[in-house]
Motif scaffolding. Structure first.
Motif, short mmCIF file in Angstrom:
data_model
loop_
_atom_site.label_atom_id
_atom_site.label_comp_id
_atom_site.label_asym_id
_atom_site.label_seq_id
_atom_site.Cartn_x
_atom_site.Cartn_y
_atom_site.Cartn_z
N GLY A 121 51.28 25.65 30.65
CA GLY A 121 50.43 26.82 30.83
C GLY A 121 50.86 28.01 29.99
O GLY A 121 50.06 28.88 29.67
N THR A 124 50.75 28.54 23.72
CA THR A 124 49.67 29.27 23.07
C THR A 124 49.16 28.45 21.90
O THR A 124 49.88 27.67 21.29
CB THR A 124 50.14 30.64 22.57
N SER A 125 47.90 28.62 21.62
CA SER A 125 47.28 27.96 20.47
C SER A 125 46.14 28.84 20.00
O SER A 125 45.71 29.76 20.70
CB SER A 125 46.75 26.58 20.87
N SER A 126 45.65 28.55 18.82
CA SER A 126 44.53 29.34 18.30
C SER A 126 43.29 29.13 19.18
O SER A 126 42.53 30.06 19.41
CB SER A 126 44.24 28.96 16.85
N THR A 127 43.12 27.94 19.70
CA THR A 127 41.97 27.65 20.58
C THR A 127 42.07 28.45 21.87
O THR A 127 41.08 29.03 22.34
CB THR A 127 41.91 26.15 20.90
N LYS A 128 43.27 28.49 22.46
CA LYS A 128 43.47 29.24 23.70
C LYS A 128 43.25 30.74 23.46
O LYS A 128 42.61 31.42 24.27
CB LYS A 128 44.89 28.98 24.22
N SER A 129 43.74 31.26 22.34
CA SER A 129 43.56 32.68 22.01
C SER A 129 42.08 33.01 21.80
O SER A 129 41.60 34.04 22.26
CB SER A 129 44.36 33.03 20.76
N ALA A 131 39.52 31.45 23.11
CA ALA A 131 38.85 31.41 24.41
C ALA A 131 39.12 32.68 25.20
O ALA A 131 38.22 33.23 25.85
CB ALA A 131 39.30 30.19 25.20
N ALA A 132 40.36 33.18 25.13
CA ALA A 132 40.70 34.42 25.83
C ALA A 132 39.91 35.60 25.26
O ALA A 132 39.41 36.45 26.01
CB ALA A 132 42.20 34.68 25.74
N ASN A 135 36.29 35.32 26.47
CA ASN A 135 36.17 35.75 27.88
C ASN A 135 36.32 37.26 28.00
O ASN A 135 35.66 37.89 28.83
CB ASN A 135 37.23 35.06 28.74
#
Length: 153
Positions: A121, A124-129, A131-132, A135
């Motif tokens: 959890g 970090t990844s570019s995809t996670k960033s 998505a954040a 949102n």
């Protein structure tokens, strides 16, 4: 009859019944649970590779498994499997895993698995960033609706 009490007399008949029950349980497990045909450590890919009797191949990186993270390649290669194919064992590391649990993704105790989840959890990844950020443009995480919770009281 389970021998929960050492005061029960162990007779030839009781022993035969227990052996028959154990054999039946073993046959049922062999028929319904995954069993390994072979296991080895693949040093080039840094993977524990388990070939199952049904033809499937299951592999995982040692760092995921409790007790294998800091093991040397030599220790990882020193792997043993019983003839039943129900588990794998590293003698020098004093580490054991059942094949059904490994296939189910259970690589250690509950607390070990919880720690793996926490670390995942935090990744970090570019995809996670991305998505954040997406949102955030929508106003962030939706607030909890506490009016429903208060009506249930």
């Amino acid at each position: 009859m389970a021998f929960k009490n050492w005061e029960i007399e162990l007779t030839e008949e009781n022993l035969k019944e227990e052996i028959a029950r154990a054999k039946a349980a073993g046959e049922k497990a062999d028929a319904t649970q995954p069993r390994a045909e072979s296991v080895h450590y693949d040093k080039s890919d840094d993977l524990i590779v388990i070939r199952l009797r049904n033809g499937a191949i299951f592999s995982f990186p040692p760092r995921l498994a409790q007790g294998l993270k800091n093991a040397s390649p030599e220790q990882l290669a020193d792997i043993w499997m019983p003839p039943s194919g129900s588990s794998v064992h590293w003698e020098s590391l004093d580490v054991d895993f059942s094949i059904p649990e490994l296939v189910a993704g259970i690589f250690g105790t509950k607390s070990w698995m919880a720690e793996l989840g926490r670390k995942g959890g935090q990744a970090t990844s570019s995809t996670k960033s991305a998505a954040a950020r997406k949102n955030g443009k929508k106003g962030g995480r939706p607030r909890k609706n506490n009016t429903l919770a208060s009506k249930k009281v």
